[in-house]
Design a protein around this motif. Structure first.
Motif, short mmCIF file in Angstrom:
data_model
loop_
_atom_site.label_atom_id
_atom_site.label_comp_id
_atom_site.label_asym_id
_atom_site.label_seq_id
_atom_site.Cartn_x
_atom_site.Cartn_y
_atom_site.Cartn_z
N LEU A 64 15.34 41.42 23.71
CA LEU A 64 14.13 41.67 22.93
C LEU A 64 13.27 40.41 22.85
O LEU A 64 12.05 40.46 23.03
CB LEU A 64 14.50 42.14 21.52
CG LEU A 64 15.17 43.51 21.40
CD1 LEU A 64 15.49 43.82 19.94
CD2 LEU A 64 14.30 44.62 21.99
N ARG A 65 13.92 39.29 22.58
CA ARG A 65 13.18 38.05 22.38
C ARG A 65 12.56 37.52 23.68
O ARG A 65 11.39 37.09 23.69
CB ARG A 65 14.12 36.98 21.79
CG ARG A 65 13.42 35.68 21.41
CD ARG A 65 14.41 34.69 20.81
NE ARG A 65 14.98 35.18 19.57
CZ ARG A 65 16.23 35.62 19.42
NH1 ARG A 65 17.06 35.63 20.46
NH2 ARG A 65 16.66 36.04 18.26
N SER A 66 13.32 37.57 24.76
CA SER A 66 12.86 36.93 25.99
C SER A 66 12.02 37.85 26.89
O SER A 66 11.22 37.36 27.69
CB SER A 66 14.07 36.42 26.79
OG SER A 66 14.88 37.52 27.22
N GLY B 175 6.35 40.14 14.26
CA GLY B 175 5.25 40.85 13.63
C GLY B 175 5.39 42.36 13.59
O GLY B 175 4.46 43.06 13.18
N PHE B 176 6.54 42.88 14.01
CA PHE B 176 6.76 44.32 13.95
C PHE B 176 7.13 44.74 12.53
O PHE B 176 7.77 43.99 11.79
CB PHE B 176 7.90 44.73 14.89
CG PHE B 176 7.55 44.70 16.35
CD1 PHE B 176 7.32 45.88 17.04
CD2 PHE B 176 7.48 43.50 17.05
CE1 PHE B 176 7.02 45.87 18.39
CE2 PHE B 176 7.19 43.47 18.40
CZ PHE B 176 6.94 44.66 19.07
N LYS B 177 6.77 45.97 12.19
CA LYS B 177 7.20 46.58 10.94
C LYS B 177 8.20 47.68 11.26
O LYS B 177 8.02 48.42 12.22
CB LYS B 177 5.99 47.15 10.18
CG LYS B 177 5.00 46.09 9.74
CD LYS B 177 3.80 46.70 9.04
CE LYS B 177 2.81 45.62 8.63
NZ LYS B 177 1.60 46.20 7.98
N LYS B 178 9.24 47.80 10.44
CA LYS B 178 10.33 48.73 10.71
C LYS B 178 10.21 49.98 9.86
O LYS B 178 9.86 49.93 8.68
CB LYS B 178 11.67 48.05 10.44
CG LYS B 178 12.90 48.89 10.80
CD LYS B 178 14.16 48.08 10.57
CE LYS B 178 15.41 48.86 11.02
NZ LYS B 178 15.66 50.06 10.21
N LYS B 179 10.51 51.13 10.48
CA LYS B 179 10.62 52.38 9.76
C LYS B 179 11.73 53.18 10.42
O LYS B 179 11.60 53.64 11.56
CB LYS B 179 9.32 53.18 9.80
CG LYS B 179 9.38 54.45 8.95
CD LYS B 179 8.04 55.16 8.91
CE LYS B 179 8.12 56.40 8.02
NZ LYS B 179 6.82 57.14 7.98
N TYR C 298 20.86 42.96 14.59
CA TYR C 298 20.52 42.33 15.87
C TYR C 298 19.08 42.56 16.35
O TYR C 298 18.55 41.73 17.10
CB TYR C 298 21.50 42.79 16.95
CG TYR C 298 22.91 42.34 16.69
CD1 TYR C 298 23.26 41.00 16.83
CD2 TYR C 298 23.89 43.24 16.28
CE1 TYR C 298 24.56 40.58 16.57
CE2 TYR C 298 25.19 42.82 16.02
CZ TYR C 298 25.52 41.48 16.16
OH TYR C 298 26.79 41.06 15.91
N ALA C 299 18.46 43.67 15.96
CA ALA C 299 17.10 43.95 16.43
C ALA C 299 16.04 43.59 15.39
O ALA C 299 15.00 43.02 15.71
CB ALA C 299 16.96 45.42 16.81
N THR C 300 16.31 43.90 14.13
CA THR C 300 15.31 43.70 13.08
C THR C 300 14.86 42.25 12.95
O THR C 300 13.65 41.98 12.85
CB THR C 300 15.83 44.22 11.73
OG1 THR C 300 16.08 45.63 11.86
CG2 THR C 300 14.83 43.99 10.62
N PRO C 301 15.76 41.26 12.93
CA PRO C 301 15.29 39.88 12.79
C PRO C 301 14.33 39.46 13.90
O PRO C 301 13.32 38.78 13.63
CB PRO C 301 16.59 39.06 12.84
CG PRO C 301 17.65 40.01 12.39
CD PRO C 301 17.24 41.34 12.95
#
Length: 210
Positions: free
Chosen positions: A130-132, A20-24, A11-14
């Motif tokens: 997150l999106r809005s 433009g975020f990178k995940k770790k 739900y958050a990663t997509p």
């Protein structure tokens, strides 16, 4: 932790990656062209045997503030930015439907929660928030003038983690003229060691950028 990781992956990663975020791990990072960085971090709370409870927080780490905080490492090399160097931060407050204790106040009101039955609904709410709201707000704050306005704001809760005057001195060190910077520095107490340290650091940064 696996339940939260799987939830964030779905739900958050997509949303974060498309922005433009990178995940770790359970954290996401985005870099602005200015060198400023923002982090979106998710932290679990092991306080409920039924629900997965977590906190979501955003951290803004401007390049000059990170350099100022790590000025002692200049010769050896300043480390990579992380959320400990945030000049401003804010919690992502869940709507009541996705909150662990929607009737609570303070930090408890910022806790998200889901169980097997509410996972999908809470996940959609998180994606939408997150999106809005969160991604646009982070992008807005990665512009230093906007960040400074937010730091100066009297709105509550405040996002700033440092004094407004000190924040302005460091944030705008590359933007203000020498006269403007001296005017700001004059507002600091003469007995404050920060006054001399700021002056020396600003002069050094100016000379390197010349």
């Amino acid at each position: 932790m696996k339940l939260l990781n799987d939830f964030l992956k779905e739900y958050a990663t997509p949303v974060a990656k498309s922005a433009g975020f990178k995940k770790k791990g359970t954290a996401f990072r985005i870099d602005a062209s200015s060198g400023d960085v923002a982090f979106l971090e998710f932290s679990p709370f092991r306080i409920d045997s039924t629900f997965v409870v977590f906190h979501a927080q955003c951290f803004i780490v401007p390049e000059p503030y990170w350099q100022w905080m790590n000025r002692q490492y200049l010769a050896a090399g300043v480390p990579e930015p992380n959320s400990s160097g945030a000049i401003a931060a804010f919690s992502v407050v869940p709507p009541p439907q996705a909150a662990h204790t929607p009737e609570a106040g303070g930090l408890a009101r910022t806790r998200w929660a889901f169980d097997e039955n509410t996972r999908q609904a809470s996940g959609k709410i998180l994606s939408d928030v997150l999106r809005s709201d969160v991604v646009p707000r982070i992008r807005h704050l990665l512009v230093r003038e906007n960040l400074l306005d937010a730091i100066r704001s009297t709105e509550s809760p405040s996002i700033r983690r440092w004094g407004a005057l000190e924040s302005e001195i460091v944030l705008m060190v590359d933007e203000y003229s020498r006269h403007e910077m001296e005017s700001l520095l004059s507002e600091l107490d003469d007995s404050s060691p920060l006054k001399k340290q700021f002056t020396e650091w600003a002069d050094m940064r100016r000379s390197k950028g010349a």
